[in-house]
Design an enzyme around this catalytic site. Structure first.
Site, PDB file in Angstrom:
ATOM      1  N   GLY A  73       0.821  -1.204   0.000  1.00 44.40           N
ATOM      2  CA  GLY A  73       0.000   0.000   0.000  1.00 44.40           C
ATOM      3  C   GLY A  73       0.860   1.261   0.000  1.00 44.40           C
ATOM      4  O   GLY A  73       0.545   2.245  -0.669  1.00 44.40           O
ATOM      5  N   THR A  74       1.938   1.215   0.743  1.00 45.38           N
ATOM      6  CA  THR A  74       2.821   2.382   0.841  1.00 45.38           C
ATOM      7  C   THR A  74       3.386   2.745  -0.537  1.00 45.38           C
ATOM      8  O   THR A  74       3.425   3.918  -0.920  1.00 45.38           O
ATOM      9  CB  THR A  74       3.975   2.085   1.828  1.00 45.38           C
ATOM     10  OG1 THR A  74       3.404   1.731   3.090  1.00 45.38           O
ATOM     11  CG2 THR A  74       4.898   3.275   2.000  1.00 45.38           C
ATOM     12  N   GLY A 201      -2.528  -6.080  -0.217  1.00 43.33           N
ATOM     13  CA  GLY A 201      -2.955  -7.479  -0.088  1.00 43.33           C
ATOM     14  C   GLY A 201      -3.195  -7.938   1.340  1.00 43.33           C
ATOM     15  O   GLY A 201      -4.160  -8.652   1.614  1.00 43.33           O
ATOM     16  N   THR A 238      10.687  -7.289 -11.456  1.00 45.20           N
ATOM     17  CA  THR A 238      10.051  -8.586 -11.722  1.00 45.20           C
ATOM     18  C   THR A 238       8.876  -8.785 -10.779  1.00 45.20           C
ATOM     19  O   THR A 238       8.986  -8.534  -9.575  1.00 45.20           O
ATOM     20  CB  THR A 238      11.085  -9.721 -11.549  1.00 45.20           C
ATOM     21  OG1 THR A 238      12.146  -9.457 -12.467  1.00 45.20           O
ATOM     22  CG2 THR A 238      10.481 -11.091 -11.840  1.00 45.20           C
ATOM     23  N   CYS A 326       2.199   1.136  12.612  1.00 46.70           N
ATOM     24  CA  CYS A 326       3.465   1.813  12.338  1.00 46.70           C
ATOM     25  C   CYS A 326       3.818   2.794  13.440  1.00 46.70           C
ATOM     26  O   CYS A 326       4.946   3.242  13.532  1.00 46.70           O
ATOM     27  CB  CYS A 326       3.384   2.550  11.010  1.00 46.70           C
ATOM     28  SG  CYS A 326       2.771   1.483   9.721  1.00 46.70           S
TER      29      CYS A 326
HETATM   30  N1  PLP Z   1      -2.649   3.082   4.234  1.00 40.52           N
HETATM   31  C1  PLP Z   1      -3.412   2.666   5.251  1.00 40.52           C
HETATM   32  C2  PLP Z   1      -4.708   3.373   5.528  1.00 40.52           C
HETATM   33  C3  PLP Z   1      -3.010   1.588   6.042  1.00 40.52           C
HETATM   34  O1  PLP Z   1      -3.768   1.198   7.066  1.00 40.52           O
HETATM   35  C4  PLP Z   1      -1.776   0.951   5.740  1.00 40.52           C
HETATM   36  C5  PLP Z   1      -1.284  -0.147   6.595  1.00 40.52           C
HETATM   37  O2  PLP Z   1      -1.477  -0.168   7.800  1.00 40.52           O
HETATM   38  C6  PLP Z   1      -1.037   1.413   4.653  1.00 40.52           C
HETATM   39  C7  PLP Z   1      -1.496   2.484   3.917  1.00 40.52           C
HETATM   40  C8  PLP Z   1       0.260   0.788   4.277  1.00 40.52           C
HETATM   41  O3  PLP Z   1       0.065  -0.450   3.622  1.00 40.52           O
HETATM   42  P1  PLP Z   1       1.292  -1.460   3.489  1.00 40.52           P
HETATM   43  O4  PLP Z   1       1.528  -2.034   4.835  1.00 40.52           O
HETATM   44  O5  PLP Z   1       0.832  -2.480   2.500  1.00 40.52           O
HETATM   45  O6  PLP Z   1       2.434  -0.666   2.978  1.00 40.52           O
END
Ligand code: PLP
Length: 392
Positions: A73-74, A201, A238, A326
């Site tokens: 997601g990041t 995911g 990849t 985090c």
């Molecule tokens: N955005 C939100 C709202 C999230 O809750 C999170 C993960 O806690 C992320 C982004 C980051 O996702 P990832 O852990 O896949 O980088």
């Protein structure tokens, strides 16, 4: 390890057993590179395309080509924001909120330090933004608006349809971090005019280390990871084949059972929340109770420290969280709850319970059985507690 009652699904979820099974061949016999000319590798490309269809389907996207696989997601968030800034080098203004996940929030802080102007929209006591404030701050210099779909700490859902309408009328690019929303609430991107959407995911019973970004057809796009021709030359590197296959199936499973599963999850969440509010005095729900993800409950326990609640829960085999994964581990109070103006005595003692399809009535009963005595004891010894006398 003894059985754990896991109610920390906004931090991460269990990989669905079906997903694990589907991934296995791509970690063993089908290890080819999808970019290879030979059939051994090349045939895997078709499997990736099937996974892409499943991601497009859960989002209600128009075309599969609007989906790009990423590592998390990041990365998707970084791709949308940094990519857009690269696409519009003359524009220097970013709009976001005070309650974003660090994947957006800290990126914006970094960009601010490198010369961009960032507006962090306020939220009210229920965690909601004011659309008038948004209208007032968009200007011709605005490159991108990045507002999360649902908050990871409170579950509060933002009015993205209305935000998209404002962005469209003002010609601004719109990104939404929907990492917590995809798989929990339905999406129809054909009806929702936003440009970018991020997902991950491991928040919907898929594996960790894979994500995707939706890029509306026609949106200006500059790659974030520059390298090979993978993902139509939009994301070098990849492909993480097994995880992409896992993400595809996780999306299929979530979409198919969403209504039934989320109705059940909401029922369990409400049962937990109501029982805690009823049995334990000086408690409150943080965030708007209606416009909220069905699985999330953020509860403030006044006069007690969140970290000590978490430790005590942990001793009982209950895994919950005091906020974003985090930021937990640090004792800094949640930036989300502080932005909402929640009284300090509650912010310190706020716990996030986030449920999934794998929770049961038994889990909820167990938590409800454990907590009242636990909180009472902690209040007796807490420096924030009534007996400690600091905050009463
Ligand atoms: N955005 C939100 C709202 C999230 O809750 C999170 C993960 O806690 C992320 C982004 C980051 O996702 P990832 O852990 O896949 O980088």
């Amino acid at each position: 390890m003894e059985k754990v009652v896991y109610v920390d699904n906004n931090a991460t979820t269990a990989v669905a057993p079906e997903v694990f099974e589907a991934m296995k061949p791509f970690l063993t016999e089908r290890y080819g590179n999808p970019s290879s000319m030979h059939v051994f590798g090349g045939s895997i490309y078709k499997e990736i395309e099937k996974a892409r269809e499943s991601v497009a389907d859960i989002l209600g996207a128009n075309e599969t080509s609007e989906i790009i696989f990423t590592s998390c997601g990041t990365e998707s968030d970084n791709t949308a924001i940094i990519g857009t800034l690269r696409s519009y080098p003359d524009k220097k203004h970013i709009i976001t909120t005070k309650v974003e996940h660090p994947a957006v929030f800290n990126l914006c802080k970094y960009l601010e330090a490198t010369g961009y102007r960032v507006t962090y929209l306020n939220v009210d006591g229920e965690g909601m933004i004011d659309l008038n404030e948004l209208q007032g701050v968009i200007d011709n210099d605005t490159a991108i608006i990045s507002i999360m779909y649902a908050n990871n700490e409170t579950g509060v859902i933002f009015p993205i349809e209305e935000i998209a309408e404002i962005a469209r009328l003002r010609g601004a690019v719109l990104h939404t971090d929907a990492v917590q929303a995809v798989g929990k609430i339905p999406f129809r991107l054909t009806q929702l005019p936003l440009d970018f959407l991020s997902l991950s995911g491991h928040k919907l019973h898929g594996p960790k280390g894979v994500g995707a970004i939706y890029v509306r057809k026609g949106t200006k796009f500059t790659p974030f990871l520059i390298g090979g021709h993978q993902e139509n030359s939009r994301r070098g590197g990849t492909e993480n084949v097994a995880s992409i296959i896992g993400l595809g199936l996780a999306c299929q499973l979530a979409k198919k059972a969403m209504e039934k599963e989320m109705t059940a999850v909401r029922k369990l969440r409400d049962k937990l929340e109501n029982a805690i509010l009823e049995k334990i005095p000086h408690t409150r729900v943080n965030g708007n109770k209606e416009k909220r993800l069905p699985n999330t409950s953020n509860i403030g326990f006044e006069f007690v420290e969140g970290e000590s609640i978490l430790l005590k829960l942990d001793e009982k085999g209950i895994a919950a969280s005091s906020g974003s994964a985090c930021t937990s581990g640090s004792l800094t109070p949640s930036h989300v709850l502080r932005a909402m103006g929640i009284p300090f005595t509650f912010v310190q003692g706020s716990i996030r319970f986030s449920l999934s399809r794998y929770n049961s009535e038994k889990d909820i009963d167990y938590i409800v059985k454990c907590m009242p005595a636990m909180i009472e004891k902690l209040r007796e010894i807490s420096p924030y507690g009534k007996k400690g006398g600091l905050s009463v």
